[in-house]
Motif scaffolding. Structure first.
Motif, mmCIF file in Angstrom:
data_model
loop_
_atom_site.group_PDB
_atom_site.id
_atom_site.type_symbol
_atom_site.label_atom_id
_atom_site.label_comp_id
_atom_site.label_asym_id
_atom_site.label_seq_id
_atom_site.Cartn_x
_atom_site.Cartn_y
_atom_site.Cartn_z
ATOM 1 N N UNK A 259 0.836 -1.201 0.000
ATOM 2 C CA UNK A 259 0.000 0.000 0.000
ATOM 3 C C UNK A 259 0.872 1.252 0.000
ATOM 4 N N UNK A 260 0.355 2.293 -0.623
ATOM 5 C CA UNK A 260 1.039 3.571 -0.708
ATOM 6 C C UNK A 260 0.715 4.380 0.543
ATOM 7 N N UNK A 261 1.753 4.776 1.278
ATOM 8 C CA UNK A 261 1.585 5.512 2.515
ATOM 9 C C UNK A 261 1.757 7.013 2.251
ATOM 10 N N UNK B 13 5.146 9.176 1.707
ATOM 11 C CA UNK B 13 5.328 9.809 0.394
ATOM 12 C C UNK B 13 5.614 11.302 0.550
ATOM 13 N N UNK B 14 4.920 11.960 1.473
ATOM 14 C CA UNK B 14 5.172 13.382 1.725
ATOM 15 C C UNK B 14 6.610 13.606 2.190
ATOM 16 N N UNK B 15 7.103 12.737 3.051
ATOM 17 C CA UNK B 15 8.481 12.829 3.516
ATOM 18 C C UNK B 15 9.455 12.605 2.356
ATOM 19 N N UNK B 16 9.131 11.654 1.492
ATOM 20 C CA UNK B 16 9.974 11.379 0.316
ATOM 21 C C UNK B 16 10.021 12.594 -0.611
ATOM 22 N N UNK B 17 8.878 13.251 -0.800
ATOM 23 C CA UNK B 17 8.831 14.464 -1.642
ATOM 24 C C UNK B 17 9.722 15.562 -1.065
ATOM 25 N N UNK B 18 9.633 15.741 0.261
ATOM 26 C CA UNK B 18 10.457 16.766 0.916
ATOM 27 C C UNK B 18 11.942 16.475 0.723
ATOM 28 N N UNK B 19 12.300 15.191 0.839
ATOM 29 C CA UNK B 19 13.702 14.827 0.668
ATOM 30 C C UNK B 19 14.158 15.046 -0.773
ATOM 31 N N UNK B 20 13.317 14.687 -1.734
ATOM 32 C CA UNK B 20 13.655 14.899 -3.148
ATOM 33 C C UNK B 20 13.828 16.391 -3.440
ATOM 34 N N UNK B 21 12.932 17.208 -2.901
ATOM 35 C CA UNK B 21 13.019 18.660 -3.093
ATOM 36 C C UNK B 21 14.293 19.206 -2.454
ATOM 37 N N UNK B 22 14.604 18.740 -1.253
ATOM 38 C CA UNK B 22 15.818 19.162 -0.562
ATOM 39 C C UNK B 22 17.050 18.894 -1.421
ATOM 40 N N UNK C 272 18.497 10.127 8.285
ATOM 41 C CA UNK C 272 17.222 10.441 8.896
ATOM 42 C C UNK C 272 16.719 11.752 8.313
ATOM 43 N N UNK C 273 15.629 11.698 7.595
ATOM 44 C CA UNK C 273 15.023 12.898 7.035
ATOM 45 C C UNK C 273 13.597 12.958 7.550
ATOM 46 N N UNK C 274 13.226 14.047 8.169
ATOM 47 C CA UNK C 274 11.914 14.179 8.813
ATOM 48 C C UNK C 274 11.725 13.129 9.903
ATOM 49 N N UNK C 275 12.818 12.690 10.512
ATOM 50 C CA UNK C 275 12.729 11.697 11.568
ATOM 51 C C UNK C 275 12.512 10.282 11.073
ATOM 52 N N UNK C 276 12.529 10.084 9.750
ATOM 53 C CA UNK C 276 12.325 8.756 9.169
ATOM 54 C C UNK C 276 13.682 8.189 8.781
ATOM 55 N N UNK C 277 14.012 7.037 9.322
ATOM 56 C CA UNK C 277 15.299 6.408 9.028
ATOM 57 C C UNK C 277 15.125 5.329 7.972
ATOM 58 N N UNK C 278 16.094 5.219 7.096
ATOM 59 C CA UNK C 278 16.086 4.185 6.081
ATOM 60 C C UNK C 278 17.127 3.127 6.372
ATOM 61 N N UNK D 76 13.891 18.966 -17.696
ATOM 62 C CA UNK D 76 13.317 18.638 -16.393
ATOM 63 C C UNK D 76 14.222 17.648 -15.667
ATOM 64 N N UNK D 77 14.664 18.049 -14.496
ATOM 65 C CA UNK D 77 15.391 17.147 -13.628
ATOM 66 C C UNK D 77 14.361 16.488 -12.722
ATOM 67 N N UNK D 78 14.371 15.182 -12.693
ATOM 68 C CA UNK D 78 13.412 14.441 -11.884
ATOM 69 C C UNK D 78 14.174 13.778 -10.738
ATOM 70 N N UNK D 79 13.851 14.191 -9.523
ATOM 71 C CA UNK D 79 14.492 13.675 -8.319
ATOM 72 C C UNK D 79 13.498 12.741 -7.634
ATOM 73 N N UNK D 80 13.924 11.504 -7.369
ATOM 74 C CA UNK D 80 13.022 10.471 -6.861
ATOM 75 C C UNK D 80 13.546 9.887 -5.559
ATOM 76 N N UNK D 81 12.667 9.789 -4.582
ATOM 77 C CA UNK D 81 12.969 9.078 -3.337
ATOM 78 C C UNK D 81 11.879 8.042 -3.127
ATOM 79 N N UNK D 82 12.296 6.801 -2.863
ATOM 80 C CA UNK D 82 11.351 5.703 -2.605
ATOM 81 C C UNK D 82 11.744 5.046 -1.291
ATOM 82 N N UNK D 83 10.772 4.810 -0.435
ATOM 83 C CA UNK D 83 11.008 4.104 0.828
ATOM 84 C C UNK D 83 10.039 2.946 0.964
ATOM 85 N N UNK D 84 10.526 1.854 1.499
ATOM 86 C CA UNK D 84 9.686 0.692 1.816
ATOM 87 C C UNK D 84 9.788 0.407 3.314
ATOM 88 N N UNK D 85 8.717 -0.114 3.866
ATOM 89 C CA UNK D 85 8.774 -0.766 5.181
ATOM 90 C C UNK D 85 7.567 -1.652 5.344
#
Length: 153
Positions: free
Chosen positions: A47-49, A53-62, A74-80, A144-153
């Motif tokens: 399932x898509x969380x 996803x919002x945290x991933x967007x923030x990291x990609x933008x950063x 750790x980005x937004x307190x989320x560790x990978x 267009x530069x496309x920056x992608x962050x994907x996280x699973x858990x």
């Protein structure tokens, strides 16, 4: 406390005449990962969380704003569990092709593939796109530069 299985980062740069929809691309990437994982024996409904996803967007933008493919444990307190960066140049305008290219590059990297293949039931996909217009004579090119962050858990 939940354990994160994967934290993927990638950038793609490509020239197109129409802009890519972030929402469409995120959805298609999620669908392609889900379709890939459904073929596995250890598949759990993926399932898509929204929060992730919002945290991933923030990291990609950063990363885009800082023009730096940074590994942040750790980005937004989320560790990978792992962080891996890829760079690819994409020359096209088809969002479906770009989403497939993103997945293919991750699957062609043994550490990414191992983590994607790992048992997980939640994913976050966050994309940030930086658009630049360049005019040569009478023709305008959109980069267009496309920056992608994907996280699973």
């Amino acid at each position: 406390m939940k354990t994160f299985f994967l934290f993927l980062l990638t950038t793609f740069s490509f020239s197109v005449f129409s802009q890519v929809s972030v929402t469409d691309l995120e959805k298609i990437v999620y669908d392609k990962v889900k379709t890939y994982k459904k073929k596995m024996s250890n598949y759990k409904e993926l399932s898509l969380d929204t929060t992730m996803s919002n945290s991933c967007r923030k990291h990609s933008k950063y990363m885009c704003i800082n023009d730096n493919l940074v590994h942040i444990t750790s980005f937004d307190g989320v560790k990978g569990k792992s962080e891996i960066i890829q760079y690819n140049v994409y020359n096209g305008s088809d969002v479906n092709e770009l989403a497939q290219e993103i997945l293919t590059n991750f699957l062609n990297s043994p550490p990414h593939k191992k983590n994607i293949d790992d048992s997980s039931n939640m994913i976050g996909v966050g994309i940030y796109i930086k658009t630049t217009k360049t005019v040569f004579d009478t023709e305008t090119f959109v980069s267009q530069e496309v920056w992608v962050t994907i996280r699973f858990y």
